[in-house]
Write a protein that holds these residues in place. Structure first.
Motif, PDB file in Angstrom:
ATOM      1  N   THR A  74      11.574  -4.629   7.716  1.00 45.61           N
ATOM      2  CA  THR A  74      10.108  -4.669   7.699  1.00 45.61           C
ATOM      3  C   THR A  74       9.585  -4.627   6.268  1.00 45.61           C
ATOM      4  O   THR A  74       8.638  -5.333   5.920  1.00 45.61           O
TER       5      THR A  74
ATOM      6  N   TYR B 108       5.876  -6.464   4.758  1.00 41.79           N
ATOM      7  CA  TYR B 108       4.876  -5.812   5.583  1.00 41.79           C
ATOM      8  C   TYR B 108       4.429  -4.462   5.029  1.00 41.79           C
ATOM      9  O   TYR B 108       3.700  -3.737   5.688  1.00 41.79           O
ATOM     10  N   TYR B 109       4.893  -4.120   3.831  1.00 44.10           N
ATOM     11  CA  TYR B 109       4.475  -2.856   3.222  1.00 44.10           C
ATOM     12  C   TYR B 109       3.458  -3.140   2.127  1.00 44.10           C
ATOM     13  O   TYR B 109       3.673  -4.043   1.329  1.00 44.10           O
TER      14      TYR B 109
ATOM     15  N   PHE C 256       1.997  -0.765   5.236  1.00 49.67           N
ATOM     16  CA  PHE C 256       1.947  -1.092   6.646  1.00 49.67           C
ATOM     17  C   PHE C 256       0.520  -1.075   7.189  1.00 49.67           C
ATOM     18  O   PHE C 256      -0.301  -0.247   6.799  1.00 49.67           O
TER      19      PHE C 256
ATOM     20  N   ILE D 183       1.632  -1.963  12.603  1.00 52.62           N
ATOM     21  CA  ILE D 183       3.040  -1.754  12.235  1.00 52.62           C
ATOM     22  C   ILE D 183       3.394  -0.271  12.349  1.00 52.62           C
ATOM     23  O   ILE D 183       4.453   0.095  12.871  1.00 52.62           O
ATOM     24  N   ASN D 184       2.511   0.593  11.854  1.00 49.48           N
ATOM     25  CA  ASN D 184       2.774   2.030  11.941  1.00 49.48           C
ATOM     26  C   ASN D 184       2.938   2.481  13.385  1.00 49.48           C
ATOM     27  O   ASN D 184       3.817   3.275  13.708  1.00 49.48           O
TER      28      ASN D 184
END
Length: 678
Positions: free
Chosen positions: A306, A311-312, A314, A318-319
């Motif tokens: 991820t 995707y960071y 997030f 996503i979290n």
């Protein structure tokens, strides 16, 4: 494993060598193989209140009482005037009904079997003396018992070793006479050696076990049966059922992902009772541990993918999906923190040293097979997990949009051709300074006016950049290092920056002028004020007024330093307590005079700490008062103050008062349970 040693020798009773007993236990544990796993806490002149407080504060695994016993009357504690005070079997049973997590209680006192029988209703193992016991005999038993635990014996075998130590202690040669000074021979009377070392059964310490341990699922097996009888009964149980029962206990103990020594002892005992061989027991342990290791490995693989897919930071989606994955894999918050923190720190370190990635993320192939696209982060996480687990053998090509920190926003189609950036190589008069909106910690700068375009840089909270306000959703921006791109207008704030006083960044490649002398000397000046950092865990101190200047030090959250306010947004001079001089951007600085809430009111580092500090104790029937990190009952627990403990507080007009415990813990407690000292 924590051992709480409680000693009581009231005035008017025979003086016992309790300090020698504690020292022998401590010396034995320090020399033992498992010394790092044991903690010995000693409490002296124990009365009813100090007993209760010690149990609350220490939360021990083993409770050891050493002192006098009075049979039916009870164990002998110390009264308020120092005289004897009985602790009845009923009172002790009630105490350990509350503290039922204690694994073993040892009552090293005369006639303590009566109290032991009451306590064992709530505690797995309780040891008590049947009759009067000599001081030296009691010390010998305690020394042997803890020697056994220190080298990995379970409680039952350690108990046997303690009894054996008594045999060595009481053995003697009555009326012996040495033949000569130069000889090692002695003359003995006609006495049978066995009679010299025999211990009357009535004088033996006794080990009691809780019913659920003594009465296993072996039909008629009872506590009085020998180990051999238990093993023979276990042979009649179906082997699969025995292993299932053992596996169930292993899973219970591994709920926190680890086994402590007490749990290892109990598993070893259960395996013997069920007739499970050491080889089979170790195999079950290995299999269950492999399940935990696989869950941690899978989560680490998914989290790493991820991050690598961009995707960071997030989004909320996503979290949430990572939280669901954690629950599905049965991982605790501590497990997740241990897994993810090194990955995030490594990512942040690489990002600072190598700059943002500007290429499109490469699709990840796991194994040959047909193509199956995933178009959401949920499918991505699931696909990565299945691939890491070896469940999917087909090719998974992850087709993901480029990362965006903006949660759950609709995507706009990318432009067919890349337009020239409106902001040129030199600053324009219509450019204005800005920061990202307060609702975000960081925002990506995109190569085009779409979340599908590449990330060229990242803007952090409080970082000043420049933009050209437009009517569209995406505004052109340039950061202080000269990176050009676009940011969605809803994440740009113009109100927090004074554009008339903000210096324009320079993109010139010419040689920079000689750095200016630092305005702060090594000694305090009249214009200096104390300050702390804000909106960050740590901030770099730069050698000059630029992000390109070298780092000469760091400031941590809560650390007090000196600065000279410049009256405008920009780089302010600072000096650390150790004399380091440099510059920090003003949006990261909060003056202590502006907001003393950066510090706990009782923090010794608080430059404006109030002087109206009062001593206090608690007033509650629970026996303790919780200290929390903030002024809400939902805040995490910092410490507990037990009845009688003196602490410091500052009376407030609201419900929650700041407190500082005797050991220095800082937090807040409900004032309804605080009594100010007179």
């Amino acid at each position: 494993m924590k051992i709480l040693f409680l000693a009581a020798n009231p005035r008017g009773t025979d003086q016992l060598q309790l300090d020698q007993e504690a020292k022998k236990i401590e010396d034995g544990l320090e020399r033992s193989k498992l010394r790092e796993q044991f903690t010995l806490v000693t409490k002296w002149a124990v009365d009813a209140e100090s007993l209760r407080r010690a149990m609350l504060k220490e939360q021990p695994d083993i409770v050891h009482f050493s002192g006098h016993g009075a049979g039916d009357t009870g164990l002998v504690l110390v009264g308020q005037d120092g005289s004897p005070k009985p602790a009845t079997a009923e009172a002790l049973s009630g105490l350990f009904q509350i503290f039922h997590d204690v694994k073993c209680v040892l009552l090293n006192a005369c006639f303590a079997e009566i109290q032991a029988k009451a306590i064992v209703e709530h505690i797995d193992y309780v040891i008590g003396m049947k009759r009067a016991v000599k001081d030296s005999t009691a010390i010998a038993f305690a020394t042997g018992f803890y020697d056994g635990l220190g080298y990995g014996l379970d409680i039952e075998d350690a108990f046997k070793l303690g009894r054996n130590a008594i045999q060595f202690e009481v053995a003697s040669f009555p009326n012996h006479r040495q033949v000569s000074q130069d000889s090692r021979d002695i003359e003995l009377p006609d006495v049978e050696p066995y009679e010299a070392v025999d211990i009357s059964e009535d004088l033996n310490p006794t080990l009691l076990k809780k019913d659920r341990l003594a009465k296993t699922d072996l039909g008629s097996v009872v506590a009085s049966e020998s180990l051999a009888e238990k093993l023979r009964a276990a042979e009649t149980m179906n082997t699969t059922e025995a292993i299932d029962q053992y596996r169930s206990r292993v899973r219970d103990f591994l709920a926190d992902q680890k086994l402590n020594p007490i749990e290892e002892f109990q598993l070893a005992t259960l395996a013997k009772v069920l007739g499970i061989s050491d080889l089979m027991a170790n195999q079950v342990l290995k299999e269950e541990q492999q399940v935990i290791d696989a869950a941690r490995k899978n989560y680490r693989a998914v989290f790493q993918e991820t991050i690598s897919k961009g995707y960071y930071p997030f989004s909320s989606q996503i979290n949430q999906e990572l939280k669901e994955l954690q629950s599905q894999l049965g991982l605790s918050n501590a497990d997740v923190e241990e897994i993810t923190l090194p990955i995030i720190l490594s990512y942040e370190k690489n990002r600072r040293t190598s700059g943002p990635r500007t290429t499109h993320p490469t699709p990840i192939s796991y194994s040959p097979g047909p193509v199956r696209p995933f178009i959401s982060s949920r499918n991505f996480i699931l696909g990565a997990l299945l691939a890491a687990s070896g469940i999917v053998s087909t090719l998974l090509i992850i087709n993901l949009p480029n990362p965006s920190p903006l949660p759950d926003m609709p995507e706009t189609p990318p432009s067919q051709a890349q337009e020239p950036h409106p902001m040129g190589a030199t600053p324009e008069s219509d450019e204005v300074p800005a920061v990202i909106s307060p609702g975000a910690q960081s925002v990506n700068i995109r190569a085009g006016r779409s979340a599908n375009t590449d990330v060229v840089a990242i803007l952090s909270r409080g970082e000043v950049f420049y933009t050209l306000p437009e009517n569209g959703d995406w505004w052109p921006v340039r950061n202080t290092s000269g990176s050009l791109g676009y940011v969605r207008s809803s994440w740009i704030s113009l109100d927090s920056v004074d554009s008339s006083s903000t210096p324009q960044p320079s993109r010139s490649t010419a040689v920079q002028p000689t750095p200016e002398p630092h305005p702060m000397g090594l000694t305090p000046g009249p214009n200096e004020v104390p300050a702390v950092i804000q909106n960050a865990q740590a901030v770099n101190i730069r050698s000059g007024r630029s992000n390109d200047a070298s780092v000469v030090g760091t400031l941590s959250q809560g650390e007090v330093f000196q600065t000279i306010p410049q009256g405008q947004v920009g780089w302010w001079p600072v000096r650390k307590a150790n004399g380091t001089l440099g510059y920090v951007y003003s949006t990261r600085i909060r003056l202590a005079s502006d907001n003393s809430a950066n510090f706990h009111p009782l923090d010794p580092r608080n430059p404006s700490a109030p002087t109206a500090v009062q001593r206090a104790t608690i007033q509650t029937n629970d026996g303790f008062l919780v200290v929390r990190t903030d002024k809400t009952p939902q805040s995490p627990e910092v410490d507990r103050i037990v009845t009688g403990e003196v602490f410091e507080t500052i009376p407030q007009s609201d419900t929650w008062w700041p407190v500082r415990t005797a050991d220095g813990s800082l937090g807040y407690s409900n004032s309804a349970y605080i009594r100010l000292a007179e």
